[in-house]
Design a protein around this motif. Structure first.
Motif, PDB file in Angstrom:
ATOM      1  N   VAL A 111       0.841  -1.203   0.000  1.00 46.81           N
ATOM      2  CA  VAL A 111       0.000   0.000   0.000  1.00 46.81           C
ATOM      3  C   VAL A 111       0.875   1.252   0.000  1.00 46.81           C
ATOM      4  O   VAL A 111       0.593   2.233  -0.710  1.00 46.81           O
ATOM      5  N   ALA A 112       1.944   1.235   0.800  1.00 43.18           N
ATOM      6  CA  ALA A 112       2.842   2.388   0.836  1.00 43.18           C
ATOM      7  C   ALA A 112       3.565   2.563  -0.500  1.00 43.18           C
ATOM      8  O   ALA A 112       3.754   3.694  -0.969  1.00 43.18           O
ATOM      9  N   THR A 113       3.954   1.459  -1.118  1.00 43.72           N
ATOM     10  CA  THR A 113       4.602   1.539  -2.430  1.00 43.72           C
ATOM     11  C   THR A 113       3.658   2.136  -3.463  1.00 43.72           C
ATOM     12  O   THR A 113       4.056   2.973  -4.283  1.00 43.72           O
ATOM     13  N   ALA A 114       2.404   1.709  -3.426  1.00 36.64           N
ATOM     14  CA  ALA A 114       1.418   2.265  -4.360  1.00 36.64           C
ATOM     15  C   ALA A 114       1.217   3.753  -4.126  1.00 36.64           C
ATOM     16  O   ALA A 114       1.096   4.536  -5.076  1.00 36.64           O
ATOM     17  N   GLY A 115       1.188   4.152  -2.848  1.00 39.34           N
ATOM     18  CA  GLY A 115       1.060   5.576  -2.556  1.00 39.34           C
ATOM     19  C   GLY A 115       2.270   6.357  -3.045  1.00 39.34           C
ATOM     20  O   GLY A 115       2.140   7.463  -3.581  1.00 39.34           O
ATOM     21  N   PHE A 116       3.458   5.775  -2.883  1.00 39.78           N
ATOM     22  CA  PHE A 116       4.682   6.437  -3.348  1.00 39.78           C
ATOM     23  C   PHE A 116       4.678   6.571  -4.873  1.00 39.78           C
ATOM     24  O   PHE A 116       5.161   7.559  -5.421  1.00 39.78           O
ATOM     25  N   LEU A 117       4.120   5.565  -5.569  1.00 42.01           N
ATOM     26  CA  LEU A 117       4.038   5.598  -7.029  1.00 42.01           C
ATOM     27  C   LEU A 117       2.847   6.406  -7.535  1.00 42.01           C
ATOM     28  O   LEU A 117       2.672   6.543  -8.744  1.00 42.01           O
ATOM     29  N   GLN A 118       2.025   6.897  -6.596  1.00 39.55           N
ATOM     30  CA  GLN A 118       0.837   7.696  -6.908  1.00 39.55           C
ATOM     31  C   GLN A 118      -0.174   6.924  -7.756  1.00 39.55           C
ATOM     32  O   GLN A 118      -0.827   7.487  -8.630  1.00 39.55           O
ATOM     33  N   VAL A 119      -0.290   5.627  -7.523  1.00 40.76           N
ATOM     34  CA  VAL A 119      -1.362   4.856  -8.145  1.00 40.76           C
ATOM     35  C   VAL A 119      -2.440   4.533  -7.118  1.00 40.76           C
ATOM     36  O   VAL A 119      -3.386   3.810  -7.420  1.00 40.76           O
ATOM     37  N   GLN A 126      -4.218  10.224  -4.240  1.00 39.34           N
ATOM     38  CA  GLN A 126      -3.724  11.287  -5.101  1.00 39.34           C
ATOM     39  C   GLN A 126      -3.652  12.599  -4.328  1.00 39.34           C
ATOM     40  O   GLN A 126      -4.442  12.838  -3.418  1.00 39.34           O
ATOM     41  N   PRO A 127      -2.691  13.471  -4.677  1.00 36.88           N
ATOM     42  CA  PRO A 127      -2.640  14.791  -4.051  1.00 36.88           C
ATOM     43  C   PRO A 127      -3.969  15.513  -4.259  1.00 36.88           C
ATOM     44  O   PRO A 127      -4.615  15.330  -5.298  1.00 36.88           O
ATOM     45  N   PRO A 128      -4.420  16.312  -3.283  1.00 34.46           N
ATOM     46  CA  PRO A 128      -3.738  16.733  -2.052  1.00 34.46           C
ATOM     47  C   PRO A 128      -4.074  15.875  -0.830  1.00 34.46           C
ATOM     48  O   PRO A 128      -4.025  16.371   0.284  1.00 34.46           O
ATOM     49  N   ALA A 129      -4.429  14.606  -1.045  1.00 36.65           N
ATOM     50  CA  ALA A 129      -4.780  13.740   0.085  1.00 36.65           C
ATOM     51  C   ALA A 129      -3.601  13.617   1.045  1.00 36.65           C
ATOM     52  O   ALA A 129      -2.435  13.664   0.639  1.00 36.65           O
ATOM     53  N   ALA A 130      -3.922  13.476   2.320  1.00 32.24           N
ATOM     54  CA  ALA A 130      -2.892  13.258   3.340  1.00 32.24           C
ATOM     55  C   ALA A 130      -2.655  11.754   3.458  1.00 32.24           C
ATOM     56  O   ALA A 130      -3.548  11.011   3.874  1.00 32.24           O
ATOM     57  N   ASP A 131      -1.481  11.325   3.080  1.00 29.38           N
ATOM     58  CA  ASP A 131      -1.133   9.902   3.130  1.00 29.38           C
ATOM     59  C   ASP A 131       0.358   9.814   3.428  1.00 29.38           C
ATOM     60  O   ASP A 131       1.164  10.557   2.863  1.00 29.38           O
ATOM     61  N   TRP A 132       0.738   8.902   4.318  1.00 28.00           N
ATOM     62  CA  TRP A 132       2.127   8.816   4.745  1.00 28.00           C
ATOM     63  C   TRP A 132       3.072   8.560   3.575  1.00 28.00           C
ATOM     64  O   TRP A 132       4.106   9.214   3.443  1.00 28.00           O
ATOM     65  N   ALA A 133       2.735   7.597   2.713  1.00 27.37           N
ATOM     66  CA  ALA A 133       3.607   7.300   1.577  1.00 27.37           C
ATOM     67  C   ALA A 133       3.654   8.467   0.598  1.00 27.37           C
ATOM     68  O   ALA A 133       4.711   8.788   0.036  1.00 27.37           O
ATOM     69  N   LEU A 134       2.519   9.095   0.386  1.00 29.07           N
ATOM     70  CA  LEU A 134       2.467  10.245  -0.515  1.00 29.07           C
ATOM     71  C   LEU A 134       3.279  11.407   0.044  1.00 29.07           C
ATOM     72  O   LEU A 134       3.926  12.151  -0.708  1.00 29.07           O
ATOM     73  N   MET A 135       3.295  11.560   1.363  1.00 32.60           N
ATOM     74  CA  MET A 135       4.105  12.604   1.986  1.00 32.60           C
ATOM     75  C   MET A 135       5.595  12.392   1.708  1.00 32.60           C
ATOM     76  O   MET A 135       6.341  13.354   1.450  1.00 32.60           O
ATOM     77  N   ILE A 136       6.028  11.136   1.748  1.00 34.08           N
ATOM     78  CA  ILE A 136       7.444  10.838   1.483  1.00 34.08           C
ATOM     79  C   ILE A 136       7.810  11.227   0.056  1.00 34.08           C
ATOM     80  O   ILE A 136       8.846  11.859  -0.188  1.00 34.08           O
ATOM     81  N   ARG A 137       6.955  10.879  -0.888  1.00 32.26           N
ATOM     82  CA  ARG A 137       7.237  11.208  -2.297  1.00 32.26           C
ATOM     83  C   ARG A 137       7.221  12.713  -2.524  1.00 32.26           C
ATOM     84  O   ARG A 137       8.123  13.254  -3.185  1.00 32.26           O
ATOM     85  N   GLU A 138       6.213  13.371  -1.996  1.00 33.95           N
ATOM     86  CA  GLU A 138       6.057  14.801  -2.258  1.00 33.95           C
ATOM     87  C   GLU A 138       7.194  15.632  -1.668  1.00 33.95           C
ATOM     88  O   GLU A 138       7.582  16.658  -2.243  1.00 33.95           O
ATOM     89  N   ASN A 139       7.727  15.200  -0.523  1.00 31.61           N
ATOM     90  CA  ASN A 139       8.694  16.032   0.193  1.00 31.61           C
ATOM     91  C   ASN A 139      10.134  15.541   0.083  1.00 31.61           C
ATOM     92  O   ASN A 139      11.016  16.090   0.751  1.00 31.61           O
TER      93      ASN A 139
END
Length: 282
Positions: A214-222, A225-238
């Motif tokens: 799940v974290a890998t999918a969030g990191f790959l943005q599949v 999606q932004p601007p959702a708050a998600d731990w994996a998405l936060m790592i990718r965005e920042n």
């Protein structure tokens, strides 16, 4: 004034403490993630600082790439990850328990299950996530659940089938089968209760794997999606501003690691003492 004497702890009390204490971190982390959106000090999408601002009074963990409060997004970003991972883990464990037991009871079915598992295990996890999530109509969290489920079942079925085989070979299972008991009765009433230790350990391991997927999918943005708050998405965005405000990346990374370790520890603690030897194969 009479002093109260405290006697030695009873075996039941010691056993209760050994069970409760290791499960507390997982319970507290899950409760914090569930209640996080209501505890957040700011709106998740409202800029409160300069981009990548350092930790300070206005933002305890500083700001992200758009100046949003990292602590707010950290508190709000764990609930969907935990919920999705728990759903995936429960589905995988239940499917593996049933398919593995049926495969042990019916060798013909077992050969089919083994060959299907061999084929699915050849698919690299990242490629599997991309193939399933991107080809799913409208994508979203349901596609992510299906991808994580499809990637996790083959490994779990192998473990469940290996654990069920000695139970199926025991005398009372053979006697019940010879007596005409139906397949589902053998699965639910005779075999699965003897696999509790293995299934609890399997649940913990598959939860860690589900968090990873799940974290890998969030990191790959599949997934989210932004601007959702998600731990994996936060790592990718920042990731690009890690030198300016390391907490924007370190905080969600630590949260994901603590979540996986604490739930796995809790599941291992709940394995009964009589079944610990049975799960060493995991």
């Amino acid at each position: 004034m009479t002093a109260t004497r405290t006697g030695p702890l009873t075996p039941r009390t010691r056993s209760r403490r050994r069970t409760v204490l290791p499960t507390l971190p997982a319970l507290l982390l899950v409760l914090l993630a569930v209640a996080g959106p209501w505890l957040a000090p700011h709106a998740i999408d409202a800029p409160v600082t300069a981009p990548y601002a350092e930790a300070g009074d206005g933002a305890l963990l500083g700001g992200d790439q758009l100046g949003r409060d990292v602590l707010t997004r950290l508190l709000a970003g764990g609930r969907d990850l935990i919920t999705t991972s728990l759903v995936v883990t429960a589905l995988i464990t239940a499917t593996a328990a049933v398919l593995g037991t049926v495969a042990a009871l019916r060798p013909g079915v077992g050969r089919v299950v083994d060959r299907a598992a061999d084929v699915l295990m050849l698919l690299p996890p990242v490629l599997g996530i991309l193939l399933i999530a991107l080809s799913w109509p409208a994508g979203g969290r349901l596609a992510l659940i299906v991808a994580a489920y499809a990637l996790g079942v083959p490994y779990a079925v192998r473990v469940a089938a290996a654990a069920a085989a000695p139970v199926v070979a025991s005398g009372y299972i053979e006697a019940a089968a010879a007596g005409g008991e139906r397949l589902w009765y053998l699965v639910v009433r005779d075999v699965l209760p003897n696999l509790r230790a293995t299934l609890l350990a399997l649940f913990g391991l598959r939860f860690v794997a589900a968090v990873y997927v799940v974290a890998t999918a969030g990191f790959l943005q599949v997934g989210p999606q932004p601007p959702a708050a998600d731990w994996a998405l936060m790592i990718r965005e920042n990731a690009g501003g890690i030198l300016l405000n390391p907490w924007a990346v370190l905080a969600p990374s630590i949260a994901i690691g603590l979540l996986a370790m604490s739930v796995n520890l809790a599941a291992a603690t709940l394995v009964p003492d009589s079944g610990r030897k049975a799960v060493t194969v995991l």
